[in-house]
Scaffold this motif. Structure first.
Motif, short mmCIF file in Angstrom:
data_model
loop_
_atom_site.label_atom_id
_atom_site.label_comp_id
_atom_site.label_asym_id
_atom_site.label_seq_id
_atom_site.Cartn_x
_atom_site.Cartn_y
_atom_site.Cartn_z
N ALA A 61 6.74 -6.49 -8.00
CA ALA A 61 7.25 -5.72 -6.85
C ALA A 61 7.53 -6.64 -5.67
O ALA A 61 8.57 -6.53 -5.01
N VAL A 62 6.62 -7.59 -5.41
CA VAL A 62 6.82 -8.54 -4.31
C VAL A 62 8.08 -9.36 -4.58
O VAL A 62 8.91 -9.56 -3.68
N ALA A 63 8.26 -9.80 -5.81
CA ALA A 63 9.44 -10.61 -6.16
C ALA A 63 10.74 -9.81 -5.99
O ALA A 63 11.75 -10.36 -5.54
N VAL A 64 10.71 -8.54 -6.33
CA VAL A 64 11.89 -7.68 -6.13
C VAL A 64 12.22 -7.61 -4.64
O VAL A 64 13.37 -7.76 -4.24
N MET A 65 11.18 -7.40 -3.82
CA MET A 65 11.40 -7.27 -2.37
C MET A 65 11.93 -8.57 -1.77
O MET A 65 12.69 -8.57 -0.80
N GLU A 66 11.48 -9.71 -2.33
CA GLU A 66 11.95 -11.01 -1.83
C GLU A 66 13.39 -11.29 -2.24
O GLU A 66 14.16 -11.88 -1.51
N LYS A 67 13.75 -10.83 -3.44
CA LYS A 67 15.05 -11.17 -4.01
C LYS A 67 16.17 -10.29 -3.46
O LYS A 67 17.25 -10.77 -3.14
N LEU A 68 15.90 -8.99 -3.37
CA LEU A 68 16.92 -8.07 -2.84
C LEU A 68 16.55 -7.77 -1.39
O LEU A 68 15.39 -7.58 -1.08
N SER A 69 17.57 -7.72 -0.53
CA SER A 69 17.22 -7.50 0.88
C SER A 69 17.08 -6.01 1.16
O SER A 69 17.37 -5.17 0.31
N SER A 74 6.76 -0.93 -0.27
CA SER A 74 6.70 -0.42 -1.64
C SER A 74 5.27 -0.02 -1.95
O SER A 74 4.32 -0.55 -1.36
N TYR A 75 5.13 0.95 -2.82
CA TYR A 75 3.80 1.47 -3.18
C TYR A 75 3.71 1.61 -4.69
O TYR A 75 4.60 2.20 -5.32
N GLY A 76 2.65 1.04 -5.26
CA GLY A 76 2.52 1.06 -6.71
C GLY A 76 1.17 1.55 -7.20
O GLY A 76 0.14 1.35 -6.55
N ARG A 209 -8.49 2.87 -6.49
CA ARG A 209 -8.58 4.16 -5.78
C ARG A 209 -7.39 4.42 -4.87
O ARG A 209 -7.00 5.57 -4.68
N GLN A 210 -6.84 3.36 -4.28
CA GLN A 210 -5.79 3.54 -3.26
C GLN A 210 -4.42 3.10 -3.73
O GLN A 210 -3.44 3.30 -3.01
N GLY A 211 -4.31 2.43 -4.87
CA GLY A 211 -3.03 1.86 -5.26
C GLY A 211 -2.73 0.63 -4.42
O GLY A 211 -3.61 0.13 -3.70
N SER A 212 -1.49 0.13 -4.49
CA SER A 212 -1.12 -1.09 -3.77
C SER A 212 0.12 -0.86 -2.92
O SER A 212 1.08 -0.25 -3.37
N SER A 213 0.05 -1.36 -1.69
CA SER A 213 1.18 -1.26 -0.76
C SER A 213 1.65 -2.66 -0.42
O SER A 213 0.84 -3.51 -0.06
N ALA A 214 2.95 -2.90 -0.53
CA ALA A 214 3.51 -4.21 -0.20
C ALA A 214 4.51 -4.05 0.94
O ALA A 214 5.30 -3.11 0.94
N PHE A 215 4.43 -4.96 1.91
CA PHE A 215 5.35 -4.90 3.06
C PHE A 215 5.40 -6.26 3.74
O PHE A 215 4.53 -7.11 3.51
N TRP A 216 6.41 -6.45 4.58
CA TRP A 216 6.57 -7.71 5.31
C TRP A 216 5.52 -7.79 6.41
O TRP A 216 5.38 -6.86 7.20
N CYS A 232 10.15 -19.11 10.63
CA CYS A 232 10.79 -17.84 10.29
C CYS A 232 10.50 -17.34 8.88
O CYS A 232 11.10 -16.38 8.42
N LYS A 233 9.63 -18.03 8.16
CA LYS A 233 9.37 -17.60 6.79
C LYS A 233 8.40 -16.44 6.80
O LYS A 233 7.19 -16.61 6.85
N ARG A 234 8.95 -15.23 6.79
CA ARG A 234 8.08 -14.06 6.76
C ARG A 234 7.53 -13.89 5.37
O ARG A 234 8.15 -14.29 4.38
N LYS A 235 6.35 -13.30 5.32
CA LYS A 235 5.67 -13.17 4.03
C LYS A 235 5.42 -11.70 3.71
O LYS A 235 5.25 -10.88 4.61
N ILE A 236 5.39 -11.40 2.42
CA ILE A 236 5.04 -10.05 2.01
C ILE A 236 3.54 -10.01 1.71
O ILE A 236 3.02 -10.90 1.02
N VAL A 237 2.88 -9.01 2.25
CA VAL A 237 1.45 -8.86 1.97
C VAL A 237 1.24 -7.64 1.08
O VAL A 237 2.03 -6.68 1.11
N VAL A 238 0.18 -7.70 0.28
CA VAL A 238 -0.18 -6.57 -0.57
C VAL A 238 -1.57 -6.10 -0.14
O VAL A 238 -2.50 -6.90 -0.08
N VAL A 239 -1.67 -4.82 0.22
CA VAL A 239 -2.96 -4.27 0.65
C VAL A 239 -3.28 -3.02 -0.17
O VAL A 239 -2.40 -2.45 -0.83
#
Ligand code: ATP
Ligand code: ATP
Ligand code: MG
Ligand code: MG
Ligand code: MG
Length: 257
Positions: A61-69, A74-76, A209-216, A232-239
């Motif tokens: 999911a993180v790779a998809v978000m990085e590759k496509l703008s 995202s929530y999984g 219990r909560q699933g995973s949320s990914a965002f910039w 300027c290299k923003r990162k995606i975090v998963v929480v």
């Protein structure tokens, strides 16, 4: 036989009917593993939650978000992922079939490419596939209701599956375990886990219990001064957070701004 020169391209193209998604709405693409009940059995996933399989899903999911703008969130959970595009995204001219097909194919090929990283000692036995659909949500509130619905589903399924697999591991057959849980309410399931299996539900891993949320991560955009190399290299975090509660969105106002 057809005379090639007589074919009018406009006539042939006229059969391609519009599939544009409504403008100025949040587009959500939800993908879901096809027949993962079987896939998880063939690949001996740990039940009810295989941590490596979930981490593989998150990494894809993180790779998809990085590759496509244009993805803002995202929530999984389990074999599914919901990708949220920013409201005014013009990706593929907002054509539903193009957007869905490119996400589904990219996710599937990433899943195969990354398999070894997460399962170094397990052979991938057959090619996994995912289905996908796109839905537009017109307001922030309705979008948040959608995400809340997925997280409630995560909770309900996880609680049921945790009980089910504890019963199976304790010697019950699958149909006995199913019969045992039929019609039980949340509190009864919690009591069952507590008294019979000495498990307190709230101590199970957050990801289950909560699933995973990914965002910039907004913070990264402001670290430019301190470290010009990381410019300027923003990162995606998963929480693994509660995204039903308003506080999550208050703490991360830039996600749906
Ligand atoms: P469909 O093709 O209709 O989606 P499905 O078999 O994929 O059918 P789902 O409702 O999507 O059914 O459920 C996915 C199933 O995959 C779960 O019930 C579970 O058995 C399995 N599964 C997915 N991820 C994991 C995981 N991380 N650990 C263990 N099992 C998993
Ligand atoms: P888009 O993402 O818009 O489809 P594209 O770069 O894939 O862009 P296409 O119009 O689909 O463009 O054209 C595919 C291109 O891929 C061809 O122009 C050609 O350069 C290359 N290509 C595809 N298959 C082959 C092949 N078998 N041998 C050599 N080149 C190929
Ligand atoms: Mg499905
Ligand atoms: Mg599935
Ligand atoms: Mg599913």
């Amino acid at each position: 036989t057809t005379d090639i020169d007589k074919i009018n391209p406009d006539y042939v193209r006229s059969f391609q009917v519009e599939n544009k998604l409504m403008p100025s709405t949040w587009i959500v693409i939800r993908i879901d593993g096809c027949h993962f009940h079987r896939f998880s059995e063939v690949h001996v996933f740990e039940k009810p939650n295989d941590e490596h399989a979930l981490n593989l899903m998150n990494s894809c999911a993180v790779a998809v978000m990085e590759k496509l703008s244009d993805f803002v969130f995202s929530y999984g959970v389990s074999d599914e992922y919901s990708f949220v595009l920013k409201k005014d995204s013009q990706i593929y001219g907002r054509a539903a079939s193009e957007i869905v097909s490119v996400i589904v194919s990219l996710f599937s090929s990433l899943y195969v490419m990354k398999w070894r990283e997460f399962f170094p000692h397990k052979e991938l036995k057959y090619p996994p596939s995912f289905d996908g659909r796109a839905v537009c949500y017109p307001t922030r509130e309705i979008l948040r209701d959608y995400l809340a619905w997925r997280q409630v589903d995560c909770h309900i399924n996880n609680q049921y599956n945790t009980c089910f697999w504890e019963l199976v591991k304790s010697g019950k057959s699958k149909s006995e375990a199913q019969a045992c849980l039929k019609g039980t309410q949340t509190q009864e399931k919690e009591r069952l886990l507590n008294l019979r299996f000495n498990i307190s539900y709230n101590e199970l891993p957050l990801m289950f219990r909560q699933g995973s949320s990914a965002f910039w991560d907004k913070k990264d955009a402001t670290t430019v001064d301190k470290n010009p190399d990381a410019c300027c290299k923003r990162k995606i975090v998963v929480v693994h957070s509660n995204i039903i509660e308003p506080s999550f969105w208050e703490d991360h106002p830039w996600i749906l701004d």
